[in-house]
Scaffold this active site. Structure first.
Site, mmCIF file in Angstrom:
data_model
loop_
_atom_site.group_PDB
_atom_site.id
_atom_site.type_symbol
_atom_site.label_atom_id
_atom_site.label_comp_id
_atom_site.label_asym_id
_atom_site.label_seq_id
_atom_site.Cartn_x
_atom_site.Cartn_y
_atom_site.Cartn_z
ATOM 1 N N TYR A 1 0.749 -1.035 -0.020
ATOM 2 C CA TYR A 1 -0.119 0.024 -0.061
ATOM 3 C C TYR A 1 0.695 1.203 0.016
ATOM 4 C CZ TYR A 1 -4.528 -2.453 0.395
ATOM 5 O OH TYR A 1 -5.382 -3.051 -0.162
ATOM 6 N N ARG B 1 1.349 2.180 -3.605
ATOM 7 C CA ARG B 1 0.124 2.729 -3.927
ATOM 8 C C ARG B 1 -0.021 4.111 -3.717
ATOM 9 N NH1 ARG B 1 -5.304 -0.551 -3.332
ATOM 10 N NH2 ARG B 1 -5.844 1.170 -4.907
ATOM 11 N N VAL C 1 -10.728 4.166 -4.635
ATOM 12 C CA VAL C 1 -10.213 4.253 -3.253
ATOM 13 C C VAL C 1 -9.317 5.557 -3.324
ATOM 14 C CG1 VAL C 1 -10.838 2.203 -2.416
ATOM 15 C CG2 VAL C 1 -8.620 2.352 -3.205
ATOM 16 N N HIS D 1 -16.058 1.300 -1.394
ATOM 17 C CA HIS D 1 -14.861 0.472 -1.242
ATOM 18 C C HIS D 1 -14.092 0.823 -0.144
ATOM 19 C CE1 HIS D 1 -15.424 -2.215 -5.086
ATOM 20 N NE2 HIS D 1 -16.503 -2.280 -4.045
ATOM 21 N N CYS E 1 -7.562 1.620 12.929
ATOM 22 C CA CYS E 1 -6.941 0.719 13.780
ATOM 23 C C CYS E 1 -8.160 -0.412 14.223
ATOM 24 C CB CYS E 1 -6.435 1.516 15.173
ATOM 25 S SG CYS E 1 -5.658 0.321 16.267
ATOM 26 N N CYS F 1 -0.811 3.795 14.835
ATOM 27 C CA CYS F 1 -1.933 4.451 15.323
ATOM 28 C C CYS F 1 -1.624 5.404 16.293
ATOM 29 C CB CYS F 1 -2.923 3.326 16.007
ATOM 30 S SG CYS F 1 -4.300 4.185 16.882
ATOM 31 N N CYS G 1 -2.942 4.220 20.025
ATOM 32 C CA CYS G 1 -2.343 3.097 20.749
ATOM 33 C C CYS G 1 -1.202 2.394 20.331
ATOM 34 C CB CYS G 1 -3.452 1.832 20.802
ATOM 35 S SG CYS G 1 -3.768 1.250 19.098
ATOM 36 N N ASN H 1 -17.969 3.784 -20.823
ATOM 37 C CA ASN H 1 -16.870 2.756 -20.469
ATOM 38 C C ASN H 1 -16.236 2.218 -21.604
ATOM 39 O OD1 ASN H 1 -15.728 1.179 -18.327
ATOM 40 N ND2 ASN H 1 -16.380 -0.486 -19.492
#
Length: 249
Positions: free
Chosen positions: A65, A68, A101, A117, A125, A145, A148, A211
């Site tokens: 990620y 990305r 996203v 999505h 978290c 996070c 925590c 499309n």
């Protein structure tokens, strides 16, 4: 011309709701997932995009990620994103429901946005439930996070997770109330989003599709444009008056 026909439908059939997929964001340089050159051809989704993969090895998942996020950092909204935001501002588009996203619709200015999505703009978290803007914690990867110290999950819906019920219900409501559902850049293959056109058609609304490539809904659509999102939507915006029911400025 499909753009002329589409503009006529948008002007005539209000409210209009847009449903967008990866084909909008590919025009901003963001790769899709399922095509021959898509992300899942290079990364096994079972290794990087399932909730089980995250729970087993969050550091590995965040390496994926993080790549990305780097790509998103270089991407900008394109004419498709901007045209939809403009049409919302002018009163022709009630809302945008998106499978994407990347947050580009929000950056373009869309206000009524349903991200079914999830979004890479936030992390969640699983230990304490804290949601945090990704930009606040992603300077180092994996992020932590702030509440925590655990490694949070990207704020997207992973394989093995259910879509957020509130977002999906809002999408269904919008589509059911739409007199025109404008599908842009989606092959309409992934459920339950792929079933949303039925909500519009069952309520007496009509369907329009822009499309690259066919979809299972083409034979039930009032207009189908095998064309790019940006060029088509920009032309539609140019053809429509300043506001519904009014002449140009």
């Amino acid at each position: 011309m499909s753009a002329e026909r589409l503009a006529g439908l948008v002007a005539e059939l209000q409210p209009c709701v847009a449903l967008t997929g990866a084909g909008v964001s590919t025009e901003s340089g963001i790769p899709d997932f399922r095509s021959a050159t898509g992300i899942w051809q290079r990364y096994d989704p079972m290794e990087y995009a399932t909730i089980d993969a995250f729970l087993a090895d969050p550091v590995k998942v965040w390496d994926f990620y993080g790549r990305r996020l780097d790509a998103l950092g270089e991407a900008e909204p394109n004419d498709g994103h901007r045209a939809l935001a403009e049409l919302e501002e002018r009163g022709f588009v009630r809302a945008v429901v998106t499978q994407n996203v990347d947050g580009l619709h929000a950056r373009a200015g869309t206000r009524e946005l349903v991200e079914v999505h999830g979004s890479l703009r936030t992390v969640e978290c699983l230990h304490c439930g804290t949601r945090t803007p990704t930009a606040e914690v992603a300077a180092e990867l994996p992020p932590r996070c702030p509440a925590c110290g655990e490694i949070p999950k990207p704020g997207v819906v992973m394989f093995g997770e259910l879509l957020p019920e509130a977002a999906l219900e809002r999408a269904r409501q919008l589509c059911a109330e739409a007199r025109l559902l404008l599908v842009v850049g989606s092959s309409l293959e992934v459920y339950p989003v792929a079933a949303l056109p039925e909500e519009t058609l069952a309520g007496g609304g009509r369907l329009a599709i822009v499309n690259r490539g066919g979809t299972q809904w083409d034979d039930r659509a009032a207009v189908v444009a095998d064309a790019g999102a940006g060029e088509t939507l920009r032309r539609v915006a140019e053809l429509l008056p300043a506001r519904p029911g009014r002449g140009g400025e």
